[in-house]
Design a protein around this motif. Structure first.
Motif, PDB file in Angstrom:
ATOM      1  N   ASP A   1       3.202  -4.275  10.841  1.00 46.64           N
ATOM      2  CA  ASP A   1       2.967  -2.978  10.218  1.00 46.64           C
ATOM      3  C   ASP A   1       3.189  -1.838  11.221  1.00 46.64           C
ATOM      4  N   SER A   2       2.681  -2.017  12.447  1.00 46.61           N
ATOM      5  CA  SER A   2       2.833  -0.966  13.462  1.00 46.61           C
ATOM      6  C   SER A   2       4.287  -0.786  13.885  1.00 46.61           C
ATOM      7  N   LEU A   3       5.025  -1.894  13.994  1.00 50.99           N
ATOM      8  CA  LEU A   3       6.442  -1.783  14.351  1.00 50.99           C
ATOM      9  C   LEU A   3       7.192  -1.024  13.256  1.00 50.99           C
ATOM     10  N   SER A   4       6.936  -1.377  12.005  1.00 47.75           N
ATOM     11  CA  SER A   4       7.581  -0.678  10.887  1.00 47.75           C
ATOM     12  C   SER A   4       7.216   0.802  10.894  1.00 47.75           C
ATOM     13  N   GLU A   5       5.965   1.066  11.073  1.00 44.04           N
ATOM     14  CA  GLU A   5       5.479   2.450  11.024  1.00 44.04           C
ATOM     15  C   GLU A   5       6.161   3.314  12.089  1.00 44.04           C
ATOM     16  N   ASN A   6       6.167   2.813  13.325  1.00 44.59           N
ATOM     17  CA  ASN A   6       6.729   3.619  14.408  1.00 44.59           C
ATOM     18  C   ASN A   6       8.238   3.779  14.286  1.00 44.59           C
ATOM     19  N   ALA A   7       8.908   2.747  13.759  1.00 44.88           N
ATOM     20  CA  ALA A   7      10.349   2.875  13.528  1.00 44.88           C
ATOM     21  C   ALA A   7      10.612   3.882  12.418  1.00 44.88           C
TER      22      ALA A   7
ATOM     23  N   SER B   1       0.845  -1.194   0.000  1.00 44.95           N
ATOM     24  CA  SER B   1       0.000   0.000   0.000  1.00 44.95           C
ATOM     25  C   SER B   1       0.882   1.247   0.000  1.00 44.95           C
ATOM     26  N   THR B   2       0.329   2.308  -0.542  1.00 45.72           N
ATOM     27  CA  THR B   2       1.057   3.569  -0.626  1.00 45.72           C
ATOM     28  C   THR B   2       0.234   4.658   0.051  1.00 45.72           C
ATOM     29  N   SER B   3       0.881   5.484   0.847  1.00 50.30           N
ATOM     30  CA  SER B   3       0.199   6.645   1.421  1.00 50.30           C
ATOM     31  C   SER B   3       1.028   7.878   1.080  1.00 50.30           C
ATOM     32  N   ALA B   4       0.690   8.999   1.693  1.00 51.16           N
ATOM     33  CA  ALA B   4       1.482  10.209   1.456  1.00 51.16           C
ATOM     34  C   ALA B   4       2.918  10.014   1.924  1.00 51.16           C
ATOM     35  N   VAL B   5       3.117   9.177   2.958  1.00 50.96           N
ATOM     36  CA  VAL B   5       4.438   9.133   3.595  1.00 50.96           C
ATOM     37  C   VAL B   5       5.181   7.810   3.455  1.00 50.96           C
ATOM     38  N   ARG B   6       4.538   6.765   2.973  1.00 48.17           N
ATOM     39  CA  ARG B   6       5.221   5.475   2.926  1.00 48.17           C
ATOM     40  C   ARG B   6       4.687   4.578   1.834  1.00 48.17           C
ATOM     41  N   THR B   7       5.518   3.589   1.501  1.00 48.79           N
ATOM     42  CA  THR B   7       5.062   2.491   0.669  1.00 48.79           C
ATOM     43  C   THR B   7       5.460   1.224   1.408  1.00 48.79           C
ATOM     44  N   ASN B   8       4.477   0.413   1.797  1.00 47.47           N
ATOM     45  CA  ASN B   8       4.829  -0.808   2.527  1.00 47.47           C
ATOM     46  C   ASN B   8       4.410  -2.039   1.740  1.00 47.47           C
ATOM     47  N   TYR B   9       5.293  -3.014   1.757  1.00 50.34           N
ATOM     48  CA  TYR B   9       5.064  -4.281   1.054  1.00 50.34           C
ATOM     49  C   TYR B   9       4.965  -5.339   2.129  1.00 50.34           C
TER      50      TYR B   9
END
Lengths: 463, 437
Positions: free
Chosen positions: B375-381, B89-97
């Motif tokens: 996802d939350s661990l990645s996001e907060n890091a 998914s892609t947002s304004a601030v990240r792309t996560n696979y």
């Protein structure tokens, strides 16, 4: 820059899968016929409870479409003890969510709550089930809300196509031709007193099963259920089963005009099979390879090869009586005819020539491997138990599920494709700009083309 | 009230950086034999240059089109055949696979991610770009243009943030920019942003961390760092649009829809947590102010409020769909009354307890799957440099006071800081002008 292929290694081989089984569960019947099922899921602090009542839109009388839905919605609006909005306040103060819903085959009151508050939350759930307020004011409001919701469904391409599709494949007097939540006219004309009548007739202890999952270590569920539901009285209700008839004699196109639509929302299919069909597993795998997964034939063709769509799926909808088989997609307006042609061709070639062993191996791997992912949460485990209740499946259903998937042969899959796909009996529904797509559809000659036009915005739907 | 009724265990994890800058977070949880992989790149639509909107997301699609050892479609084949799920998914601030699968599939999942981080350029070609451009344009049609009220997010960010601001445009991008995207753009985007030192890799579930670490080093270790990752764009702006922004749109909708939005406190701040609790008072559950005062009172058939939390500046929006017979002006007035009530009508103990109990349950539920933990661990890091924030989130929210809510509400919910987008049904005469059939 160095050659990038040296940056990463070649593909590894997977190790062996670990054993994992669907959680063991218990089944208890109270003296009044009320059934309790529970599955312990260690380490899960968010619990789920579902009270499944064997009554749904299938049990509505002909002119009372929507009565089951309204009973579900009104159930959590107030109780004898907690009138008006005070019931939800009491529920939500516990960090709980309680809501009721209904489908064709069942009526479910669902609870999600941290386990340390499961007992008081179940107490409130029982209060709603045993003593709903069903105030006339709430029911009037919920009727209007549903009517507004139906107008939204008519303006939204996906739901508009579903409506036109179910009305296309089932005869007009069929139960499955109407929404399980009621249609505009039936909801509008429903006398509010019918809601309580319907509910009291069908919601009885022998027709009800409470399913609970979460970390239930030390949780005296049966004792609590006895305390809350033991005093509930009522007999197994008599149920009518509802009538369904296939309306498709040969393929045809129904175009629902949507002015200047950027895409055509498409439904293609026909009446499928009941959940009790003995070919359930061959069909599961056949559909997986056809359009039930992202690496399916339909997806490879329409999305990855042609770029016609963001996504396409196919499915046999599981109901007690024969639910629809359908392919669903949304495509750029200008490729509407071509996309429909490609989808029909995928169905036709699957039916005529079947699948390859390689395709079967991938979907088998998928449905076997995904088993532990599928039941990661108590909510999913409770749903798994609910499936046993709603479709009257044996207690070893989940224990034997993977074996049953593994045992399916390519011949069985191909027989299922040839037997259950009917490429010459397709209802082809498109919600799109008729001015742009009608000529192409006539020319392609998929079948006769009819166009319907919805009333102006804000006017009640008629088709 | 007791803040946290349920004592649930902290999420334990390890956190390290590989030599090439890849941040590796591992968290073992053995309840079910499955494992989730989440690879979070610090790049999103805010990093797009003018005229290149939608590129970050289109690029995300290209990551499934093959790399050094993978052909188009292989990602799905490899993950599905072992019973896994994958997406991005892609947002304004990240792309996560991300992918999650039975435990024995971990090595394959790591290899799949490494192959496209290290070897994407080898497989890029015009044919797959043209194909995915068409897919993405259909995604835009399906989720935006062809949906009733479907353009509201684009209208909202366009009105809240001036042209040129990184949050002005939406993730999906404009059709013109999608049409203009070239292979050269895609390659340049990869070279600028896709590198181990711009990514966080989280692994959560049932696995052996020592073995997993060896695999990570084996598959990702040779991929070089990019010393010139572009700086993060500045997004901070005051809570003031310079006056209320208004737009009225005629569309294929059956009833008026009103969307009232505000610039709001940045993600990662105490004030953003205050907005989360305020949002729960306003719209989580049937006991919320919006449900009680708008839906139960028959102004709306649906009414909700939420915050899109982002670094620099977030945005918060209330939306309502009018009940039969209700004019948009009436709905707007009633919605504003409820939103503004947070400034003037203090949140009661009962309301606060209800809102916090609901948020607590949502957080417990969110952390109950390995995929969302990863996802939350990645996001907060990635966003805040500290994956341990996953364990503080609940106590932060539980400590919010009614005074803080009315203070933040007074700063955010002002006329100068809001945009009002209204959708109205198309009048009949417009339809009559249609060409004949």
């Amino acid at each position: 820059m160095m050659a990038t292929s040296t940056l990463v290694a070649k593909r590894p081989t997977n190790g062996a899968p670990k054993d994992w089984d669907f959680p063991g569960f218990t089944r208890t019947r109270l003296d009044n016929g009320f059934q309790v099922m529970s599955a312990h899921a260690p380490g899960r602090y968010m619990g789920t409870a579902k009270l499944i009542i064997e009554a749904g839109a299938s049990n509505e009388e002909g002119d009372q479409g929507g009565v089951a839905y309204l009973a579900a919605r009104a159930l959590t609006e107030g109780t004898g003890r907690h009138k008006g909005g005070t019931f939800v306040q009491a529920v939500e103060r516990l960090g709980a969510v309680i809501f009721a819903s209904c489908g064709y085959d069942s009526f479910t009151v669902e609870l999600h709550v941290p386990l340390d508050r499961m007992e008081p939350a179940l107490d409130l759930l029982a209060e709603a089930v045993l003593d709903p307020e069903f105030s006339g004011k709430d029911i009037d409001r919920l009727k209007l809300e549903r009517m507004g919701g139906i107008m939204q469904e008519y303006s939204q391409p996906t739901s508009r196509a579903e409506i036109a599709f179910r009305k296309s494949i089932y005869s007009e007097d069929s139960l499955y031709a109407r929404s399980p939540m009621g249609d505009y006219a039936s909801v509008m004309n429903l006398a509010k007193g019918k809601v309580r009548k319907y509910y009291e007739r069908f919601a009885t202890p022998p027709a009800s099963t409470l399913v609970v999952s979460g970390d239930l270590d030390g949780f005296p569920l049966v004792k609590i259920a006895e305390k809350l539901f033991g005093r509930w009285k009522g007999k197994e209700p008599e149920r009518s089963t509802g009538h369904n008839a296939d309306a498709v004699k040969r393929s045809f196109v129904l175009l629902v005009h949507r002015e200047e639509a950027e895409q055509s929302q498409i439904e293609i299919g026909h009446v499928g099979v009941p959940r009790s069909n003995p070919d359930f597993f061959p069909l599961l795998l056949m559909n997986g390879a056809l359009g039930g997964t992202i690496d399916s034939r339909l997806s490879r063709k329409l999305r990855e090869e042609k770029g016609f769509t963001y996504g396409v799926r196919s499915g046999f909808v599981q109901r007690r009586q024969a639910g629809p088989f359908h392919v669903t997609t949304a495509v750029d307006t200008k490729v509407t005819t071509e996309a429909i042609g490609e989808a029909i061709e995928v169905i036709r070639s699957a039916s005529a020539d079947g699948f390859t062993q390689a395709e079967l191996d991938i979907v088998k791997g998928f449905y076997v491997g995904i088993f532990p992912l599928q039941f990661e949460t108590p909510d999913a485990i409770a749903d798994g138990l609910g499936t046993l209740v709603t479709h009257r499946l044996p207690d070893d259903y989940w224990a034997t599920y993977r074996h049953n998937v593994e045992s399916v042969t390519l011949d069985q899959v191909n027989e299922a494709a040839s037997k259950y796909l009917r490429p010459d009996h397709l209802a082809i529904v498109a919600v799109g700009d008729a001015d742009e797509v009608k000529d192409g559809l006539l020319e392609a000659n998929f079948g006769p083309v009819a166009v319907i036009e919805d009333p102006e915005a804000g006017q009640p739907p008629i088709h | 009230m007791s803040a946290i009724a349920t004592a649930y265990p902290k999420i334990e994890f390890t956190d390290e950086k590989l030599k090439n800058g890849l941040r590796l977070i591992m968290s073992v949880e053995r309840l079910v034999p499955i494992v989730a992989v989440n690879l979070w790149y610090s790049v999103g639509s805010r990093n797009e240059a003018p005229g290149k909107t939608g590129l970050a997301h289109l690029f995300e699609h290209m990551m499934f089109e093959g790399s050094a050892h993978l052909k188009k479609g292989d990602h799905f084949k490899h993950v599905q055949s072992m019973g896994g799920q994958n997406n991005a998914s892609t947002s304004a601030v990240r792309t996560n696979y991300f992918e999650w699968a039975p435990s024995h599939g971990l090595e394959t999942m790591l290899w799949l991610e490494a192959d496209r981080m290290g070897g994407l350029l080898e497989a890029l070609n015009q044919e797959t770009l043209d194909n995915q451009r068409d897919v993405v344009k259909n995604e835009r049609r399906q989720t935006s243009e062809n949906q009733p009220y479907g353009t509201w997010i684009e209208e909202t960010t366009n009105n809240l943030f001036a042209e040129g601001h990184p949050y002005h445009h939406t993730v999906i991008g404009s059709m013109d920019d999608l049409d203009a995207a070239s292979l050269k753009d895609v390659k340049a985007f990869f070279s600028s942003h896709y590198a181990p030192n711009n990514a966080v890799l989280s692994i959560v579930g049932d696995f052996d961390p020592k073995q997993a670490r060896e695999w990570v080093v084996k598959y990702f270790g040779k991929i070089p760092a990019n010393k010139k990752i572009p700086p993060t764009p500045d997004t901070e702006v005051p809570f003031d649009l310079g006056g209320e922004a208004r737009k009225s749109i005629r569309d294929r909708v059956p009833a008026p829809g009103v969307f009232i939005s505000y610039r709001s406190p940045a993600d990662g701040t105490r004030e953003n947590d205050v907005m989360t609790v305020a949002g729960a008072v306003l719209s989580v559950g049937f006991g919320s102010r919006m449900y009680q005062r708008l839906v139960r009172e028959q102004y709306a058939i649906q009414a909700q409020f939420f915050t899109n939390a982002q670094p620099g500046v977030s945005w918060s929006a209330a939306f309502g769909v009018a009940a039969p017979g209700i004019f948009n002006e009436v709905l707007e007035t009633e919605m504003l009354k409820v939103i503004d009530s947070l400034k003037t009508e203090p949140v009661t103990d009962e309301e606060l307890a209800r809102a916090k109990a609901q948020l607590e349950s949502q957080i417990i539920a969110r952390f109950s799957t390995v995929a969302s933990r990863a996802d939350s661990l990645s996001e907060n890091a990635s966003l805040f440099g500290d994956p341990g924030r996953v364990n503080d989130q609940l106590s932060e929210l539980m400590s919010i006071t009614p005074e803080e809510i009315s203070k933040v509400a007074s700063e955010v919910f002002t006329k100068e800081n809001r945009a009002v987008i209204t959708y109205l049904p198309k009048p009949a005469e417009v339809k009559d002008k249609r060409k004949g059939r």
